[in-house]
Design an enzyme around this catalytic site. Structure first.
Site, PDB file in Angstrom:
ATOM      1  N   ARG A 145       0.810  -1.214   0.000  1.00 22.94           N
ATOM      2  CA  ARG A 145       0.000   0.000   0.000  1.00 22.94           C
ATOM      3  C   ARG A 145       0.849   1.273   0.000  1.00 22.94           C
ATOM      4  O   ARG A 145       0.584   2.191  -0.773  1.00 22.94           O
ATOM      5  CB  ARG A 145      -1.008  -0.049   1.148  1.00 22.94           C
ATOM      6  CG  ARG A 145      -2.099  -1.103   0.889  1.00 22.94           C
ATOM      7  CD  ARG A 145      -2.960  -1.344   2.091  1.00 22.94           C
ATOM      8  NE  ARG A 145      -2.148  -1.840   3.210  1.00 22.94           N
ATOM      9  CZ  ARG A 145      -2.585  -1.923   4.448  1.00 22.94           C
ATOM     10  NH1 ARG A 145      -3.810  -1.507   4.759  1.00 22.94           N
ATOM     11  NH2 ARG A 145      -1.812  -2.393   5.382  1.00 22.94           N
ATOM     12  N   ASN A 148      -6.377  -3.145   1.442  1.00 25.67           N
ATOM     13  CA  ASN A 148      -5.790  -4.465   1.543  1.00 25.67           C
ATOM     14  C   ASN A 148      -6.896  -5.415   1.977  1.00 25.67           C
ATOM     15  O   ASN A 148      -7.461  -5.246   3.039  1.00 25.67           O
ATOM     16  CB  ASN A 148      -4.710  -4.389   2.630  1.00 25.67           C
ATOM     17  CG  ASN A 148      -3.785  -5.568   2.587  1.00 25.67           C
ATOM     18  OD1 ASN A 148      -3.946  -6.465   1.774  1.00 25.67           O
ATOM     19  ND2 ASN A 148      -2.823  -5.559   3.475  1.00 25.67           N
TER      20      ASN A 148
END
Ligand SMILES: [Fe+3]
Ligand SMILES: [Mg+2]
Ligand SMILES: [Zn+2]
Ligand SMILES: [Zn+2]
Lengths: 768, 331
Positions: free
Chosen positions: A18, A36
């Site tokens: 990320r 996620n």
């Protein structure tokens, strides 16, 4: 302007995905969000077409170092007008498979942090970042978030929290992030369980190691027993206390170049020692001076070496410490210790001191063992650094392969992934059975796995066979050696082919109820024909004989003599018999028992044939660890600077259209060499060459009759590097295509993969 | 199941249970046989049992087929919680068998009956053609009187109970093997013996005793498995506590056999409430015949229906029933 919804799947959790996306998005003025999920990383992105392309290209070409992308799906959406780019918190979604990263050795940046006196993590043994550190061993559940790991009991200090929240920081969402202020810490205890007060437990440890003390050190996947590798007395003490007289110990060195003095290390081997998985790599001794005392690996000319893979390990190498024994900490037949309580209970009679820490290991995992033979990579034990990476396959039903009894691993399939468990040890031990069950439960939970099909070995009394009854689903079973070969086929993309399978190992339950172990098959996924096998020989004394190669030598010699038709006369036989080390009365009793067929079994095992030869030439009469007799027989070859092609003749007969490779005659010929005082090394070499010739011969006759050119070599005997390397070379020179195991062990540790593929093929057809 | 009887169907292990359950019990369905005890209590007062003896050789160190045929039935009654009273004696002789041998066997029957305080009250003799038997087979049945306040059965076993063996393990099986195959020239001896001297103690500790069994075919390991199979409890026995005669241990080592699977003919396994176990074992050991008695393990809830064997080094393994083929599993 464009808006794309992008799904990235593969190993994308806990690898800094990320922040990586965030950074690119911010740099390229993209808006939207990334998150996620257990299905993978999702991102909703709005921006210039070129900028989006930049993002996608970098996903494809330079993803985060620990990630492994298996698919990128892109969907175009209507513009919505995002204001900024954000990282959303994890969403739980249990429909698909999330891939979990193995535990990875400390990265260079983190090693740098701990060696910099100005860094706030100077000498902090639990330093890690998104590119390194513990993963699989600390995960309790998915998605991979701190609260689902054993780090959940350490609330982060403000500084750590800053790093954790900053998308541009190397520790952004590094779940095990910690520092001395807020994270796990070390302490020392004596063998009596008394806490040892000192400022720096690592300094104390180093000093005491140099004094010859033995430590139990809690590492990443479990405890190690540790002592100075140069200290002969410490090595001896450790061997006595661990009741492990001969089995080689692995060492850890901070600088592998120092090993060049005593070992011949190729650049490929050095690269392997340095790789991020940090396995134990087997290397070979040079002729000449010994670098370490012989007690490190008695009667063996190789050494298992690894580099530090955590800051804790790295910090042990200071002052004069350059090489440490690091052997898995367990008592005989008990699993690797991984809890502080267990270590206190079971290791206090071995270790002088305990170096404990309070980051719990949720899933114990051993060090992996690998090697390079010729130019091929070979895995001998698949565990830390590699598990739970999946093997990709087409989409499958949910299959559970329970694995073998020895060196157990299990495998299961989920969607298009095959996961193999870490090494679970031998299921003869109840403690290992409990570990096996625990690991199976854990995998089932984190991958949300429920078997539709269960497959096990044909052996009627393997634990796994009994255990299979607890599953109320479709059950299949497969012959041990066939599973070995399919495992090799699976690794080498041969699932649609017909191959020559050479399965050589210690034991496996055969289709005729005999104990197999020297088998030549013609097989594909649908069927397996036994083309040839080694002659059945009787062994007396059940499993106990396997620890006593002298019993096997006496048994085989006796049978060879009885069948020899005078090739060996009475006197020669008596001479050889008395040359086998052992009590004369015991030998006589053994022969009586054999001739009366009391507690005997018949086997075509090559492992036992190695035991027999090893004891016949007095190399090893009692085995203190599995495979010792065979290993020491192979080690003799190291003494020969030039290895000739000399071999013994071999005889192949045929009954019921199955070829039988005669052993009795081979034993007689070897006996004559012994009587003629041919050196042990030469006998060993001729024996090894004979086995290789037999492989080449049988493969050639199969090719002639059946026109098959692919050969799969599998089974524990192919851990013998001389046999492996020379079989490959000879077969290749005859234009066979030779397939060997790479990422999965050729020993029983690889069997569950073969079982799984077999079951997939069987049940796949039934559904059509 | 295999279509014909094999020798393994008679070894007291897995295949023996198969013919008993799948062929015999299923057909007869007599409910008195259902709880699988060797002696059955009838009318709440009497114990009744039967046993056949086909052992070869007929004379062996420590006994003969006559002594054995009394011990077998007497011990089934004692372990079934009864005081043995009356026996039947049925003898099947093969044409050509020496009468002198028969004489010695019957004398042995008499001596053993006297020791056990039982009377032979009925009997039968048959002769078969030469080649249709191995000299002599004997069957005995026995009736005993149920001991009061004794309630035996698997259902009584609880975690915390102690497992006791009344002497050395495995003597009979190993010594008969040596005798038959002429190995280790007569060093070993069968433990063949009636267990009647335990009766006063069984009476005294009646309310604490949960189950008793003489571990004959299949040995101690198989008997212990029968105590817990399909239950919620398990048994853990400890290697260092097992009483094993040195010579038997030595022979087992050479033969590659496990004394825990070797038959006993003069031993009892007693599961007793843990609270009185140490007191009880002392009293047992005071009887000369049982001086090697020992507490070998305990009942626990570690597992369901398993027998665990804890080795000297601390590791444990699952001790199964005797199986049809003890094939190696280990590489
Ligand atoms: Fe194998
Ligand atoms: Mg009976
Ligand atoms: Zn790092
Ligand atoms: Zn902190």
């Amino acid at each position: 302007m464009k808006r794309n919804f992008i799904k990235v799947s593969g190993i994308v959790q806990g690898v800094g995905f990320r922040p990586y996306v965030y950074k690119i998005a911010v740099e390229n003025n993209l808006k939207g969000w990334v998150n996620n999920t257990s299905e993978g990383v999702f991102m909703d992105i709005e921006g210039n077409v070129d900028d989006i392309t930049t993002l996608v290209t970098s996903l494809q070409t330079s993803p985060p170092p620990l990630s492994k992308i298996t698919a990128i799906q892109i969907e175009e959406l209507a513009l919505t007008g995002f204001d900024d780019f954000t990282i959303k918190i994890s969403e739980d979604n249990k429909n698909k498979v999330t891939l979990i990263s193995p535990d990875i050795s400390t990265c260079e940046d983190c090693f740098h942090d701990i060696s910099d006196p100005n860094n706030r993590r100077f000498e902090y043994p639990f330093t890690n970042c998104t590119n390194c550190g513990p993963r699989f061993s600390i995960i309790k559940n998915i998605p991979y978030d701190r609260c689902e790991t054993t780090m959940n009991k350490f609330p982060m200090c403000p500084e750590c929290n800053e790093e954790y929240k900053n998308p541009l920081d190397r520790r952004f969402h590094a779940q095990p992030n910690a520092c001395d202020e807020c994270g796990p810490h070390l302490w020392l205890e004596s063998s009596k369980g008394e806490k040892i007060e000192c400022d720096d437990p690592l300094e104390f440890t180093r000093k005491e190691l140099l004094k010859g003390k033995i430590f139990a050190i809690k590492g990443l996947g479990g405890f190690h027993l540790c002592c100075n590798a140069y200290d002969k007395d410490a090595l001896k003490t450790l061997r006595v206390r661990k009741n492990r007289p001969c089995k080689p110990f692995a060492i850890m060195v901070d600088d592998p170049t120092m090993l060049r003095q005593g070992y011949s290390i190729t650049s490929a081997e050095e690269e392997l020692i340095r790789c991020k998985e940090r396995p134990i790599v087997i290397i070979e001794k040079k002729h000449g001076d010994d670098l370490f005392p012989l007690e490190l690996a008695p009667n063996v000319n190789t050494c298992g070496v690894m580099m530090p893979y955590t800051p804790l390990h790295k910090l042990l190498f200071k002052c004069e410490i350059t090489a440490l024994v690091m052997t898995s900490a367990n008592m005989t037949s008990l699993p690797l210790e991984y809890t502080n309580e267990g270590a206190r209970e079971n290791l206090s009679s071995i270790a002088d001191y305990f170096l404990f820490h309070n980051r719990d290991i949720h899933t114990p995992i051993d060090d992996s063992i690998v090697r390079i033979v010729g130019d091929r990579f070979q895995t001998l034990r698949r565990a830390r650094g590699y598990v739970p990476l999946p093997l990709k396959h087409e989409k499958m039903n949910s299959i559970l392969a329970l694995g073998p009894n020895m060196k157990n691993t299990f495998s299961f399939s989920k969607e298009s992934n095959i996961f193999m468990s870490q090494y679970n040890g031998d299921l003869e031990s109840y403690e290992n059975i409990k570990l096996y069950q625990r690991n199976l439960e854990h995998f089932s939970k984190i991958y949300d796995f429920k078997p539709e099909v269960v497959v096990h070995d044909n052996h009627p009394t393997y634990y796994t066979t009994t255990f299979s009854n607890e599953f109320k689903v479709t059950k299949l079973s497969i012959q041990h050696h066939y599973a070995h070969i399919i495992s090799c086929m699976a690794e080498n993309n041969l699932l649609k082919k017909k191959v020559i399978g050479v399965a050589f190992d210690g034991t496996g339950y055969g289709d005729d109820g005999m104990v197999w172990g020297g088998e030549f098959f013609i097989c594909d996924l649908n069927q397996c024909n036994r083309y040839a096998h080694f002659e059945y020989m009787d062994i007396q004394g059940g499993e106990s004989a396997i620890k006593k190669p002298w019993k096997i030598a006496v048994a085989y010699l006796n049978q060879a003599f009885l069948k020899s038709n005078g090739a060996l006369n009475e006197k020669q036989y008596e001479n050889i018999l008395s040359s086998i080390t052992g009590n004369e009365n015991d030998k006589k009793t053994l022969i009586t028992l054999l001739n009366k067929n009391i507690n005997t079994f018949s086997t075509s095992s090559i492992g036992r044939l190695f035991d027999c030869v090893s004891s016949l030439i007095s190399v090893c009469n009692e085995a203190t660890y599995e495979g010792q007799a065979s290993i020491e027989l192979e080690e003799l070859l190291w003494n020969l600077p030039v290895k000739s092609d000399d071999s013994y003749n071999h005889v192949i007969n045929e009954d019921n259209r199955t070829k039988r490779i005669e052993i009795a005659e081979l034993i007689c010929t070897i006996s004559k060499d012994i009587l003629n005082e041919v050196p042990k090394e030469i006998i060993s070499l001729k024996f090894h060459n004979t086995i290789i010739n037999i492989i080449v011969d049988i493969c050639s006759s199969i090719r002639k009759e059946h026109n098959i050119n692919d050969v799969c070599l599998s089974g524990g005997v192919f851990q013998n590097s001389y046999i492996l390397e020379n079989s490959i070379n000879k077969l290749t020179s005859l234009s066979f295509i030779v397939h060997t195991h790479k990422d999965y062990p050729c020993n029983d540790g690889g069997i569950s993969l073969g079982q799984l593929i077999y079951a997939w093929n069987k049940t796949k057809k039934e559904r059509l | 199941m295999k279509k014909t009887i094999t020798m393994a169907h008679g070894n007291g292990g897995v295949l023996t249970s198969e013919i008993i359950n799948d062929v015999i019990l299923k057909t007869i369905n007599g409910n008195t046989l259902e709880n699988m005890t060797d002696a059955t209590i009838v009318d709440d007062k009497y114990g009744f049992t039967t046993d056949s003896f086909v052992i070869y050789p007929h004379f062996f160190n420590g006994g003969d087929i006559g002594k054995l045929s009394v011990c077998g039935t007497v011990n089934d009654l004692v372990m079934g919680g009864c005081i043995p009273k009356y026996l039947s004696l049925s003898i099947i002789l093969e044409e050509g068998y020496e009468i002198e041998k028969l004489q010695r066997i019957v004398e042995s029957v008499k001596t053993t009956c006297n020791y056990s305080n039982v009377k032979v009250v009925t009997g039968d003799t048959k002769v078969v053609d030469k080649g249709h038997g191995s000299g002599i087979y004997i069957n005995t049945s026995g009736i005993g009187e149920k001991i009061e306040n004794l309630n035996l059965g698997r259902d009584n076993i609880r975690a915390g109970d102690a497992v006791i063996i009344t002497g050395d393990i495995g003597d009979h099986g190993v010594s008969i093997l040596c005798e038959r195959e002429k190995l280790l020239d007569g060093q070993l001896s069968s433990d063949c013996m009636p267990l009647v001297k335990l009766i006063p103690l069984i009476k005294k500790y009646a309310k604490y005793i949960k189950i008793m069994r003489d571990p004959t075919r299949g040995g101690v390991a198989t008997t212990l498995n029968e105590f817990v199979e399909n239950s919620e409890i398990s048994i853990t026995i400890q290697e260092e506590k097992l009483p094993i005669n040195e010579k038997v241990a030595g022979a087992c080592e050479i033969f590659g056999l496990d004394p825990l699977y070797s038959a006993n003919e003069g031993k009892g396994i007693i599961v007793i409430d843990g609270t009185v176990a140490s007191e009880f074992i002392e009293e047992v050991k005071n009887i000369n015949e049982f001086k090697n008695a020992a507490i070998i393990g305990e009942i626990n809830k570690e597992e369901h229906g398993k027998v665990l064997y804890k080795s000297r080094f601390g590791g444990r393994r699952i001790l199964g029933k005797l199986t049809h083929d003890m094939l190696p599993r280990i590489c």
